[in-house]
Design an enzyme around this catalytic site. Structure first.
Site, PDB file in Angstrom:
ATOM      1  N   GLU A  18       0.840  -1.215   0.000  1.00  0.00           N
ATOM      2  CA  GLU A  18       0.000   0.000   0.000  1.00  0.00           C
ATOM      3  C   GLU A  18       0.865   1.252   0.000  1.00  0.00           C
ATOM      4  OE1 GLU A  18      -3.055   0.060   3.034  1.00  0.00           O
ATOM      5  OE2 GLU A  18      -3.285   2.227   2.834  1.00  0.00           O
ATOM      6  N   LYS A  67      -6.570  -1.081  11.948  1.00  0.00           N
ATOM      7  CA  LYS A  67      -6.011  -1.481  10.641  1.00  0.00           C
ATOM      8  C   LYS A  67      -4.797  -0.597  10.329  1.00  0.00           C
ATOM      9  CE  LYS A  67      -5.743  -1.550   5.936  1.00  0.00           C
ATOM     10  NZ  LYS A  67      -4.953  -0.663   5.082  1.00  0.00           N
ATOM     11  N   ASP A 118       4.731 -14.492  11.031  1.00  0.00           N
ATOM     12  CA  ASP A 118       3.389 -14.889  10.610  1.00  0.00           C
ATOM     13  C   ASP A 118       2.396 -13.752  10.890  1.00  0.00           C
ATOM     14  OD1 ASP A 118       0.854 -15.992  10.426  1.00  0.00           O
ATOM     15  OD2 ASP A 118       1.408 -17.890  11.364  1.00  0.00           O
ATOM     16  N   HIS A 153      -2.357  10.495   0.573  1.00  0.00           N
ATOM     17  CA  HIS A 153      -2.524   9.144   0.056  1.00  0.00           C
ATOM     18  C   HIS A 153      -2.516   9.138  -1.464  1.00  0.00           C
ATOM     19  CE1 HIS A 153      -3.717   5.005   0.699  1.00  0.00           C
ATOM     20  NE2 HIS A 153      -4.514   5.134  -0.344  1.00  0.00           N
TER      21      HIS A 153
HETATM   22  C1  MEV Z   1      -5.361   3.059   5.464  1.00  0.00           C
HETATM   23  O1  MEV Z   1      -4.586   1.963   5.051  1.00  0.00           O
HETATM   24  C2  MEV Z   1      -5.306   3.175   6.959  1.00  0.00           C
HETATM   25  C3  MEV Z   1      -6.196   4.241   7.567  1.00  0.00           C
HETATM   26  O2  MEV Z   1      -7.549   4.057   7.138  1.00  0.00           O
HETATM   27  C4  MEV Z   1      -6.085   4.108   9.051  1.00  0.00           C
HETATM   28  C5  MEV Z   1      -7.038   5.003   9.816  1.00  0.00           C
HETATM   29  O3  MEV Z   1      -8.113   5.323   9.289  1.00  0.00           O
HETATM   30  O4  MEV Z   1      -6.717   5.297  10.978  1.00  0.00           O
HETATM   31  C6  MEV Z   1      -5.793   5.617   7.094  1.00  0.00           C
END
Ligand code: MEV
Length: 445
Positions: A83, A277, A293, A390
């Site tokens: 990513e 995430k 892992d 991003h």
């Molecule tokens: C994207 O890979 C991760 C985010 O969505 C994490 C978040 O929202 O805190 C930017």
């Protein structure tokens, strides 16, 4: 559709051939899959050996996040992730914290867990009464398996009997905790558990007081839920040090908004999952680069995040007396010996780059990168929004996807330094270059 028998028995070339037959352009497909093979036959064989039915190699970027100051030591951290923007976010965060004391870590514990699940249709009380006798045999019979681990200071920590008969008739388990030192320890634990099962059966067959027909071993396996194999990692600084972290924003306003961003995750599990995430963006990238892992790490982390009964963020903010502290509490079972660590050439390289850390040191490094990524994500979300950064990082992918000719790329990158990135804007700018030789310019940011 016919059943394909014996695919695994074919040679790699034969497997590629079998797959290429699914396509019209067999020859090209064969060459295409081969083109990703390593030029050194031995290395290629090594890669193929990591899995089964291998037909090619699947490339992922191997990146580096510099300037990670962790417990006073400066690391260049290897990250494997597909990513765009994750490595940039980690690096930016590491740089920000570098002159503010960096990241601190504390290992809470390194305890691993394994279980022998069984059905017991005999006297539960008697089994509980005689368990210490069985326990001694379990330890004795695994002595040869645990010998090396004991020499390294690890081994079996404790063995308990657990009773789940109130939930399922006869359901019980042998619950064992382990210290696996620098290894993740899955093979070691599972070998001990299978020996426990054999010893248990044998011991039971020799007990005159029992019926002799009441034991049914269901399964033996380590548990990936290791809440006591855990690291805490934090960054802290005075609120005034955030002045201007984002253009025209005062430190005190920033930390309040930041804390509010984390609060949303505490209130709402939908946000908490996305929040975590973001933590795992960093953690997984280090876990992958060091041959560990990531499925085990993720499964454990998410289960731990639900320990209160409500899925919650793994990070928390403490704001007191104009001081900001941001902490990640992460269960993570990873190793630096065993598994791929001595086999995969780039895993070996990653570990070397990190100065051949111990498992606990690596737990701290993975946690620091997770915290760094979470810091960057929440910071952007509560201020500028994440799409700006991003999409900028994603620009190369968009140009590749649109097959933008090489000769336009530098000008397009330059243009999008001050313009909002979107697929349609990139397409438009590319067309302008193609048909007029210049970019007219539109949505400026
Ligand atoms: C994207 O890979 C991760 C985010 O969505 C994490 C978040 O929202 O805190 C930017």
């Amino acid at each position: 559709m016919e059943l394909f028998n014996g695919f695994s028995k074919l040679s790699t070339e034969e497997k590629i051939l079998a797959i290429s037959k699914l396509f019209d352009n067999q020859k090209e497909i064969f060459q295409y899959l081969k083109s990703f093979h390593h030029s050194d036959k031995d290395v290629q064989e090594l890669f193929e050996g990591f899995s089964e039915n291998t037909i090619s190699n699947f490339h992922m970027p191997f990146s580096v996040a510099p300037n990670f100051l962790i417990n006073g030591k400066n690391y260049m951290v290897p990250m494997v992730i597909e990513e765009s923007s994750v490595v940039a976010a980690a690096s930016k965060s590491a740089k920000f914290w570098f002159n503010k004391g960096g990241f601190q870590t504390e290992i809470v514990s390194t305890e691993k867990i394994g279980q022998v699940h069984f059905l017991w249709h005999d006297s539960v009380d008697l089994l509980k009464f005689k368990f210490s006798e069985l326990k001694n045999e379990l330890i004795e019979d695994t002595n040869s398996i645990t010998e090396n681990m004991r020499k390294r200071g690890g081994g079996i920590l404790n063995i308990e009997l657990k009773d789940f008969t109130d939930q399922e008739p006869g359901m019980m388990q042998i619950y064992c905790t382990f210290d696996t030192r620098d290894s993740m320890g899955a093979n070691f634990i599972n070998s001990c558990l299978e020996q426990f099962a054999a010893t248990f059966k044998n011991w039971y067959s020799r007990q005159a007081e029992f019926s002799g027909h009441g034991l049914d071993i269901i399964l033996c396996i380590l548990s990936n839920l290791t809440p006591n194999c855990r690291v805490k990692c934090w960054v802290e600084t005075d609120v005034k040090n955030f002045d201007g972290i984002v253009k025209d924003i005062r430190g005190e306003d920033f930390v309040e908004r930041f804390a509010l961003g984390v609060r949303v995750a505490e209130v709402d599990p939908h946000r908490a999952v996305t929040h975590n995430k973001g933590v795992f963006n960093g953690v997984d990238a280090v876990v992958l680069a060091t041959g560990n892992d990531f499925r085990a790490v993720e499964a454990c982390g998410h289960a731990y995040a639900s320990r209160s009964g409500k899925y919650s963020p793994l990070t928390k903010v403490d704001l007191k007396d104009d001081h900001f502290k941001f902490t990640l509490d992460l269960p993570i079972s990873i190793g630096v010996v065993g598994g791929l660590t001595k086999l995969h050439p780039l895993v070996k390289f990653s570990l070397k780059m990190l100065g051949n850390p111990t498992a606990t040191e690596l737990m701290g490094i993975a946690a620091a990168v997770g915290l760094a990524n979470n810091f960057s994500a929440v910071k952007s979300l509560v201020t500028t929004g994440i799409q700006k950064g991003h999409m900028k990082m994603h620009l190369i992918n968009i140009m590749n996807q649109l097959e933008v000719p090489k000769e336009y790329r530098d000008r397009i990158i330059e243009y999008f330094k001050t313009h909002k990135v979107s697929v349609s804007e990139v397409r438009k700018v590319c067309d302008e270059l193609k048909y007029t030789g210049k970019i007219k310019g539109s949505v400026k940011i």
